[in-house]
Design an enzyme around this catalytic site. Structure first.
Site, mmCIF file in Angstrom:
data_model
loop_
_atom_site.group_PDB
_atom_site.id
_atom_site.type_symbol
_atom_site.label_atom_id
_atom_site.label_comp_id
_atom_site.label_asym_id
_atom_site.label_seq_id
_atom_site.Cartn_x
_atom_site.Cartn_y
_atom_site.Cartn_z
ATOM 1 C CG ASP A 45 39.100 5.978 9.202
ATOM 2 O OD1 ASP A 45 38.142 6.353 9.919
ATOM 3 O OD2 ASP A 45 38.283 4.496 9.669
ATOM 4 C CG ASP A 53 42.893 -1.173 15.280
ATOM 5 O OD1 ASP A 53 42.269 -0.910 15.485
ATOM 6 O OD2 ASP A 53 42.687 -2.519 15.681
ATOM 7 C CB VAL A 54 42.090 3.895 17.989
ATOM 8 C CG1 VAL A 54 41.952 5.079 16.907
ATOM 9 C CG2 VAL A 54 40.912 3.472 18.236
ATOM 10 C CG ASN A 80 35.552 11.311 15.533
ATOM 11 O OD1 ASN A 80 33.944 11.759 15.675
ATOM 12 N ND2 ASN A 80 35.112 10.684 13.931
ATOM 13 C CE1 TYR A 168 28.469 5.394 21.177
ATOM 14 C CE2 TYR A 168 26.780 6.101 22.182
ATOM 15 C CZ TYR A 168 27.579 6.400 21.026
ATOM 16 O OH TYR A 168 27.891 7.543 20.269
ATOM 17 C CE LYS A 172 31.060 7.714 22.105
ATOM 18 N NZ LYS A 172 31.744 8.425 21.683
HETATM 19 N N1 LIG Z 1 25.876 10.028 14.705
HETATM 20 C C1 LIG Z 1 25.767 10.389 15.831
HETATM 21 O O1 LIG Z 1 24.272 10.676 16.035
HETATM 22 C C2 LIG Z 1 26.375 11.122 17.193
HETATM 23 C C3 LIG Z 1 25.731 10.785 18.504
HETATM 24 C C4 LIG Z 1 26.090 11.526 19.415
HETATM 25 C C5 LIG Z 1 27.820 10.987 19.850
HETATM 26 N N2 LIG Z 1 28.361 10.875 18.875
HETATM 27 C C6 LIG Z 1 29.901 10.361 18.662
HETATM 28 O O2 LIG Z 1 30.285 10.528 17.395
HETATM 29 C C7 LIG Z 1 31.810 10.071 17.094
HETATM 30 C C8 LIG Z 1 31.851 9.884 15.314
HETATM 31 O O3 LIG Z 1 30.253 9.428 15.741
HETATM 32 P P1 LIG Z 1 29.871 9.043 13.439
HETATM 33 O O4 LIG Z 1 28.728 9.066 13.855
HETATM 34 O O5 LIG Z 1 30.413 10.313 12.424
HETATM 35 O O6 LIG Z 1 30.453 7.577 13.196
HETATM 36 P P2 LIG Z 1 30.976 6.829 12.298
HETATM 37 O O7 LIG Z 1 30.559 5.454 12.249
HETATM 38 O O8 LIG Z 1 30.310 7.462 10.692
HETATM 39 O O9 LIG Z 1 32.917 6.721 12.304
HETATM 40 C C9 LIG Z 1 33.367 6.614 12.870
HETATM 41 C C10 LIG Z 1 34.915 6.253 12.159
HETATM 42 O O10 LIG Z 1 35.564 5.298 12.944
HETATM 43 C C11 LIG Z 1 36.032 4.943 12.374
HETATM 44 N N3 LIG Z 1 36.619 3.671 13.036
HETATM 45 C C12 LIG Z 1 36.002 2.455 14.251
HETATM 46 N N4 LIG Z 1 36.866 2.025 14.752
HETATM 47 C C13 LIG Z 1 38.414 2.364 14.592
HETATM 48 C C14 LIG Z 1 39.387 1.958 15.442
HETATM 49 N N5 LIG Z 1 39.499 0.835 15.874
HETATM 50 N N6 LIG Z 1 40.662 3.334 14.927
HETATM 51 C C15 LIG Z 1 40.224 4.047 13.977
HETATM 52 N N7 LIG Z 1 38.995 4.050 13.790
HETATM 53 C C16 LIG Z 1 38.071 3.329 13.939
HETATM 54 C C17 LIG Z 1 35.709 4.302 11.854
HETATM 55 O O11 LIG Z 1 36.275 2.977 10.098
HETATM 56 C C18 LIG Z 1 34.650 4.781 10.998
HETATM 57 O O12 LIG Z 1 35.176 5.793 9.801
HETATM 58 C C19 LIG Z 1 31.726 8.764 17.300
HETATM 59 O O13 LIG Z 1 32.076 8.771 18.611
HETATM 60 C C20 LIG Z 1 30.248 8.714 18.158
HETATM 61 O O14 LIG Z 1 29.896 7.842 19.832
HETATM 62 C C21 LIG Z 1 27.579 10.590 17.105
#
Ligand SMILES: NC(=O)c1ccc[n+]([C@@H]2O[C@H](COP(=O)([O-])OP(=O)(O)OC[C@H]3O[C@@H](n4cnc5c(N)ncnc54)[C@H](O)[C@@H]3O)[C@@H](O)[C@H]2O)c1
Length: 257
Positions: A45, A53-54, A80, A168, A172
């Site tokens: 993360d 950083d991914v 994720n 987004y 996706k």
């Molecule tokens: N929360 C929802 O309602 C929801 C719904 C459908 C899908 N999703 C998917 O689930 C996944 C997680 O969602 P979430 O709500 O937990 O998101 P979140 O924003 O809480 O967490 C995302 C994490 O990714 C990290 N991140 C961002 N850029 C980065 C990078 N370049 N390198 C490494 N880490 C990085 C951030 O620091 C953060 O901790 C995502 O792929 C999202 O699209 C979420």
């Protein structure tokens, strides 16, 4: 009767996982749940003490080397980490499609698509050399289907111009076919690649949003963060050994009507 703790179908004990975005709302649930099941879990993360950083190949390569040196080649990669526009995103980002900023598009695509691709390239290559592995790419109902813009009507009633942004959804969608591409590419190498598609997760959203959103969900509620874990455990484990290139949809029935 099988003890769920020792059921070989779902047994993850001693295996190695990488969870990108592992400090986020869902990522932290995956890290907790996989650790509880005996996996050694690396959290990648940008916000971690040792940031990964991914979007930066050198960062992903260095992190992969650290995991391999410490625990061995990962059995599971959960892609994720992702960016979405937060509810308080700048006005131009949630304005009309016609003026959606290029820079926002690039930023979202960079993390959600290129970041996923780089982690697959680097970790997937190590898995393929090992002859086994499971990659789970996280998508969204907004990647399978268009967002329903009328869910956000309550914001417009408050005087805002609000459009759920396009990047987004596009990002996706790309994940779905990256999964299919890699599932066939690595099929003979023992690396399985699947998508997990999720719908909205409860996170104390405003009451008007919850009302509008849940009216469109057959189960009548948003998911709790812990409700995605079962699918991750399934896709990580031997229970899904004949599954690759698939899209597992955990959406409370959203896409059923
Ligand atoms: N929360 C929802 O309602 C929801 C719904 C459908 C899908 N999703 C998917 O689930 C996944 C997680 O969602 P979430 O709500 O937990 O998101 P979140 O924003 O809480 O967490 C995302 C994490 O990714 C990290 N991140 C961002 N850029 C980065 C990078 N370049 N390198 C490494 N880490 C990085 C951030 O620091 C953060 O901790 C995502 O792929 C999202 O699209 C979420």
């Amino acid at each position: 009767m099988n003890d769920p703790e020792t059921d070989p179908l779902f047994d993850l004990e001693g295996r190695v996982a990488v969870v990108t975005g592992g400090l986020g709302q869902l990522g932290s649930e995956y890290v907790r749940g996989l650790t509880e099941r005996g996996m050694k879990v690396a959290v990648w993360d940008v916000e971690a003490d040792e940031p990964v950083d991914v979007t930066d190949r050198a960062s992903v390569e260095a992190a992969t080397e650290r995991v391999i040196a410490e625990h061995g080649v990962p059995h599971l990669l959960v892609n994720n980490a992702a960016l979405d526009s937060p509810p308080d995103a700048p006005a131009e980002e949630v304005g009309p499609f016609e003026t959606y900023p290029e820079a926002s598009f690039d930023r979202v695509m960079e993390v959600n698509v290129k970041g996923t691709l780089l982690c697959c390239q680097v970790v997937g290559a190590a898995m393929a050399r090992e002859g086994r592995g499971s990659i789970v790419n996280i998508s969204s109902i907004y990647g399978m289907l268009s967002p329903q813009q009328d869910i956000y009507e309550f914001r417009r009633r408050g005087g805002e111009t609000f459009t759920k942004p396009v990047a987004y959804s596009v990002s996706k969608s790309a994940v779905l076919n990256l999964t299919r591409y890699l599932a066939t590419y690595w099929a003979k190498s023992g690396v399985r690649v699947n998508t997990l598609t999720l719908a909205g997760i409860f996170d104390d959203q405003p009451a008007e949003f919850l009302e509008a959103y849940t009216a469109r969900v057959p189960l009548g509620r948003m998911a709790q963060a812990g409700e995605a874990l079962g699918a991750i455990v399934f896709l990580a484990s031997d229970a899904s050994s004949y599954m690759t290139g698939a899209n597992l949809v955990v959406d409370g029935g959203w896409s059923a009507w």
